[in-house]
Design a protein around this motif. Structure first.
Motif, short mmCIF file in Angstrom:
data_model
loop_
_atom_site.label_atom_id
_atom_site.label_comp_id
_atom_site.label_asym_id
_atom_site.label_seq_id
_atom_site.Cartn_x
_atom_site.Cartn_y
_atom_site.Cartn_z
N ILE A 187 2.68 -0.64 2.26
CA ILE A 187 2.63 -1.67 1.22
C ILE A 187 1.71 -2.77 1.73
O ILE A 187 1.80 -3.17 2.89
CB ILE A 187 4.03 -2.24 0.93
N ARG A 188 0.85 -3.24 0.88
CA ARG A 188 -0.10 -4.26 1.30
C ARG A 188 0.29 -5.62 0.74
O ARG A 188 0.43 -5.79 -0.46
CB ARG A 188 -1.52 -3.91 0.82
N GLU A 189 0.48 -6.57 1.65
CA GLU A 189 0.69 -7.96 1.26
C GLU A 189 -0.54 -8.77 1.67
O GLU A 189 -1.11 -8.52 2.73
CB GLU A 189 1.93 -8.55 1.93
N ASN A 552 -4.64 4.52 -3.17
CA ASN A 552 -4.21 3.88 -4.41
C ASN A 552 -4.95 2.56 -4.64
O ASN A 552 -5.30 2.21 -5.77
CB ASN A 552 -2.70 3.62 -4.39
N ASP A 553 -5.20 1.82 -3.56
CA ASP A 553 -5.91 0.56 -3.68
C ASP A 553 -7.34 0.79 -4.14
O ASP A 553 -7.87 0.05 -4.98
CB ASP A 553 -5.91 -0.17 -2.33
N ALA A 554 -7.98 1.81 -3.59
CA ALA A 554 -9.35 2.14 -4.02
C ALA A 554 -9.37 2.50 -5.50
O ALA A 554 -10.27 2.08 -6.24
CB ALA A 554 -9.90 3.28 -3.17
N GLU A 558 -11.40 0.19 -8.48
CA GLU A 558 -12.35 0.70 -9.47
C GLU A 558 -11.81 0.47 -10.89
O GLU A 558 -12.57 0.08 -11.79
CB GLU A 558 -12.62 2.18 -9.25
N ARG A 559 -10.53 0.69 -11.08
CA ARG A 559 -9.92 0.45 -12.40
C ARG A 559 -10.13 -0.99 -12.84
O ARG A 559 -10.43 -1.26 -14.02
CB ARG A 559 -8.43 0.76 -12.33
N ASP A 560 -10.01 -1.92 -11.90
CA ASP A 560 -10.04 -3.34 -12.24
C ASP A 560 -11.45 -3.91 -12.36
O ASP A 560 -11.68 -4.83 -13.14
CB ASP A 560 -9.28 -4.15 -11.18
N PHE A 561 -12.41 -3.39 -11.58
CA PHE A 561 -13.71 -4.05 -11.49
C PHE A 561 -14.88 -3.24 -12.04
O PHE A 561 -15.96 -3.80 -12.22
CB PHE A 561 -14.00 -4.43 -10.04
#
Length: 942
Positions: A187-189, A552-554, A558-561
């Protein structure tokens, strides 16, 4: 792949095997070429507009992979008939890395190995088990102090909070130990923020599958509390309100929000405003927590300052868009609004042309929030104080009046504690606020990072430096403090990269590269003062959990930007499933990059890259280079220096060790020894130059093999000679052009559109503007900036001439090309190298000659890293033309005159593209010689 008789070779002239761009159709699309060694002839065997790669010669056929039916499969080209047919029929994953063996081809598809039997043309999936220890997938403890991104400071500066490798840590100022308060592998905080009352640390976490705001106690005890829900994508810059009840933040939609944490349950944030041009990332709370100030861009791209009232749910623009205002903050006492503004005009003129730019334009400004508040820099005057006896008489009258008022208001009187805990509502006079703006008496500069404490403001000042420091120096930023009462600026600390001010305004957390320190918010500090123990931060890393999170972050990034919300029509959720099933099999960080690369390649877009990450470090031994070529003399076994590359020895990048003054080494000399060790084949000369970069090295050379004329010189080998070889190629082209045109035509090569390209262009453009023509070569241009600044100079036209009594007439503008222009390009020109010839054509500057360019004009502007420091790029802006149509992307810029540099001509020393450019420009010069009017007859005004 060689023919069975070894007389021919089938090959790809372009290499795209590691390009993460599927269904590519640009100028760099691979074809299968055939070269005949005996006849020195070459031809293209395939002409498909997409990818034909990995040729494998088997009998009288060539097998290769192609994406003719969208997914890469194996095809067969019959050399006798030149017919092509499809062999494999994979539909989900591409055929990758085929290799020809005896009657079989092995390849990878979807993580499995397959074998294609060429006799039957049937495929078989192999069942392979490789017992492995997976040492790079094991959990281990790692130091993470060099991976800090976000950081903040507690209310009184007793601790700092930092984000490192996806966990949140607090670090003491002096006493105690650091704490990992999240400890969440997988999990990334990120982006921690400490509440002003000291009770909470807020941060963003992807625990839910999207980033949301969470709270946790600073000591790490208790459960974390989710504050927001319904994320619209990537968020950043959490900012607590002074009353510790609300949090400001913005997201990738250019929207500013706030959320009230009192409910202690997930809620949708409240929208404040949305920018139409860029992120809103500069904002501040009023001391009573009822107002927000922020910067928003106008249609002229200038920033204006806005105020938002939480009570009225209304925004007010308080500065116009005539100036570029940014980074507003409230005065803690509620009297002033501070901000930066680019409103100081101090032009700098260039040395090579009469042109100007503005690099020191920022002022630190202050506006009074109340119309009746005096200017903080109103005139001051030293005056004598009133005598004590007179003051006593005045005091009696005031005291009597005070008693009357006290009795009237006794019921409403609040206790001292009430006064401390309840902030008086802030009064702001919106009307006329911009007319109440004044600048601090410190002069213009380059400023950012504004913070305010009681009676003081802090800001970072950056000196004016060239865009490219020759030695790779980092710009040193200086933290300044301005005392409003004393009206004096003082340096707090120099050489930092950033800082954070404590809520009470008394402490500062600074960052200077990898050093963090907590210091008093006062002048006279140095890097190293108050250093805190961030370098000792350590955490248990679970690689497999991290790899899943980073995949998942990658996908989310891409989904967001990605510039197209429809993701180029790709089912992005399905792509996550398709490549996500491969992640559990990742055993090394490079494997993850490979999987992510396959994922983002599905977007069929330029500039989708994956890079870096926590990989095993291999120590490399440097090898010194002398800036020359060697050849073995077969008779003696000695190494002959066949070519010495000339440099520009005044420029560090182009130093040529053998051409420096006093080094009498010539082409044709023999290299007899290095540092006393004799050199003769089969000893590799580079084996004697190991670990020699930058170190004094003694070489022994002689013009005769017997060594009778031997001499020794001390040289300093270089690490890389690519720029010497580049310079040799450029100068050879320039000489070829000059010789073929009688010196009438100049030559400029632009290697990229970034800093090096700017310098190469400028250093060649200004000396050659007086030529009858200039050939502008952008072949192999690797891009960089949008190149309108290059085109602006090339498109200049003379406006007038000025005659003096003596000498020649002057032109306006002087730095304008006198004659004709042509531009050479090829498939290796991409990104800015695409835009250059595209703009060249749009401005009708001349003919384009060569081959179609790369075709990549969906650009990148963000540098968001993954958890372990690796990263991907998110193409977030795409070019369309003035007719409202998408252009260049995945096609390239087609030249006016197509010229292919055929291999059989190149090996003979020809450059057909350059030769054609010379031909075309000379035809134009001869047909209509460029010139300027001569000085007219002086007027007779008698």
């Amino acid at each position: 792949s060689y023919s069975p008789d070894g007389k021919k070779i089938a090959y790809n002239r372009m290499s795209r095997e590691f390009r993460t761009w599927k269904r590519y159709r640009g100028g760099m699309a691979q074809d299968i070429w055939l070269y005949d060694f005996e006849k020195n002839t070459s031809e293209s065997l395939t002409t498909f507009k997409g990818t034909d790669a990995f040729p494998m010669w088997y009998k009288n056929s060539i097998y290769f992979v192609s994406d003719r039916d969208r997914t890469m499969n194996i095809y067969c080209l019959d050399l006798a008939t030149r017919n092509t047919r499809k062999i494999t029929s994979h539909t989900e994953y591409d055929v990758k890395w085929p290799s020809l063996g005896q009657d079989k081809i092995v390849y990878e598809n979807g993580g499995y190995l397959y074998v294609l039997d060429l006799k039957t043309e049937k495929t078989k999936k192999l069942d392979i088990t490789v017992p492995a220890e997976k040492i790079f997938a094991r959990s281990t403890f790692k130091k993470v102090g060099n991976m800090i991104n976000g950081y903040e400071i507690s209310k009184t500066g007793k601790r700092a909070v930092v984000e490192a490798r996806g966990d949140i840590f607090t670090v003491p100022e002096k006493k105690g130990d650091w704490r990992n308060i999240t400890q969440t592998p997988g999990i990334r905080e990120r982006d921690p923020a400490w509440s002003p009352d000291g009770k909470w640390i807020a941060y963003l976490s992807d625990r839910s599958g999207n980033y949301e705001i969470y709270l946790r106690k600073p000591d790490g005890t208790g459960d974390e509390i989710q504050v927001t829900k319904g994320s619209h994508g990537w968020q950043w810059s959490l900012l607590w309100s002074p009353d510790s009840k609300k949090i400001l933040f913005s997201d990738k939609t250019y929207t500013l929000y706030y959320v009230n944490i009192d409910t202690k349950k997930p809620q949708l944030p409240r929208k404040i405003d949305k920018d139409n041009w860029s992120d809103i990332y500069e904002y501040s709370w009023s001391p009573d927590s009822k107002w927000v100030t922020y910067q928003k861009s106008g249609d002229n791209h200038f920033g204006s300052i806005y105020l938002y009232s939480l009570d009225k749910d209304k925004s007010y623009q308080v500065t116009s868009d005539f100036y570029d205002d940014y980074d507003p903050v409230f005065d803690p006492d509620g009297k002033y609004l501070y901000f930066f503004s680019n409103r100081s005009w101090n032009p700098l003129f260039g040395n090579f042309e009469h042109n100007f730019s503005y690099v020191l334009s920022s002022e630190v400004c202050v506006a009074t929030l109340q119309a009746d508040t005096p200017s903080p820099f109103a005139p001051e005057s030293d005056e004598e104080s009133v005598a004590a006896s007179e003051k006593k008489d005045e005091g009696k009258a005031e005291k009597a009046e005070s008693k009357k008022e006290s009795k009237k208001g006794s019921k409403a009187k609040k206790s001292k504690n009430d006064k401390d805990t309840e902030e008086k509502p802030l009064k702001i006079d919106i009307e006329g606020l911009e007319q109440r703006v004044v600048a601090l008496p410190i002069g213009p500069g380059n400023y950012y990072g504004l913070s305010a404490a009681k009676g003081k403001i802090f800001y970072v000042s950056v000196p004016t430096l060239p865009a490219m420091a020759q030695g790779g120096e980092q710009i040193s930023a200086k933290l300044e403090m301005f005392n409003m009462e004393k009206r004096k600026e003082s340096k707090v600390i120099d050489g930092i990269n950033g800082y954070a001010l404590s809520a009470d305004g008394k402490k500062i957390l600074y960052r200077a590269r990898s050093t963090f320190g907590i210091i008093d918010a006062s002048p006279g500090k140095n890097v190293g003062d108050g250093k805190i123990a961030t370098q000792s931060l350590e955490m248990k890393v679970d690689p497999q959990a991290e790899w899943e999170e980073m995949f998942n972050d990658a996908w989310r990034l891409e989904r967001d930007f990605f510039y197209d919300p429809n993701m180029h029509g790709v089912d992005w959720q399905q792509m996550k499933k398709r490549y996500g099933v491969l992640v559990p099999y990742v055993a090394h960080r490079f494997d993850l990059n490979y999987v992510i690369g396959e994922l983002i390649a599905e977007l069929c877009s330029s500039h989708t890259y994956v890079y870096g990450g926590d990989m095993p470090k291999t120590k490399h031994v440097n090898v010194g280079l002398l800036g020359c070529d060697f050849a073995v003399d077969k008779k003696t076994g000695l190494y002959e220096i066949t070519k010495i590359y000339k440099g520009r020895n005044w420029d560090k990048r182009y130093i040529s060790p053998l051409t420096l003054p006093g080094i009498e080494v010539h082409e044709g000399d023999y290299l007899l020894a290095i540092n006393g060790t004799e050199l003769r084949y089969p000893t590799n000369p580079f084996s004697l130059l190991e670990n020699a970069v930058g170190r004094q090295t003694v070489i022994k050379v002689s013009s005769d093999a017997a060594g009778k004329k031997a001499r020794e010189f001390t040289v300093v080998p270089i690490a890389n000679d690519i720029w010497l070889r580049y310079n040799d190629w450029v100068e050879a082209n320039r000489e070829k052009v000059a010789k073929a045109t009688g010196g009438r035509v100049g030559y400029i090569h632009v290697p990229n559109t970034s800093l090096i390209g700017l310098n190469e262009f400028a250093s060649s453009f200004y000396p050659q503007v007086n030529k009858d023509g200039i050939i502008v070569d952008v072949r192999y241009n690797s891009g960089g900036f949008i190149p309108d600044m290059f085109i602006e100079r090339l498109s200049r036209k003379f406006l007038a001439l000025w005659a003096r009594r003596e000498g020649n007439s002057y032109r306006t503008p002087w730095a304008a090309p006198k004659g004709y222009l042509v531009c050479i390009t090829n498939a290796f020109a991409g990104s800015g190298g695409d835009a250059f010839p595209y703009f060249f054509r749009e401005k009708h500057l001349g003919k384009l000659i060569g081959t179609r360019t790369w075709g990549g004009l969906i650009g990148i502007s963000r540098g968001i890293r993954l958890m372990d420091g690796g990263g991907i790029t998110m193409p977030d802006f795409g070019l369309y033309d003035l007719n409202g149509k998408w252009s260049v992307e995945n096609f390239g810029v087609q030249p006016d005159i197509e010229v292919i540099n055929y291999p059989h001509l190149v090996v003979k020393g020809h450059d057909p593209q350059l030769e054609k450019a010379i031909e075309v420009i000379m035809q134009e010069i001869k047909a209509n010689p460029p010139g300027i009017p001569g000085k007219p007859k002086y007027p007779d005004k008698s």
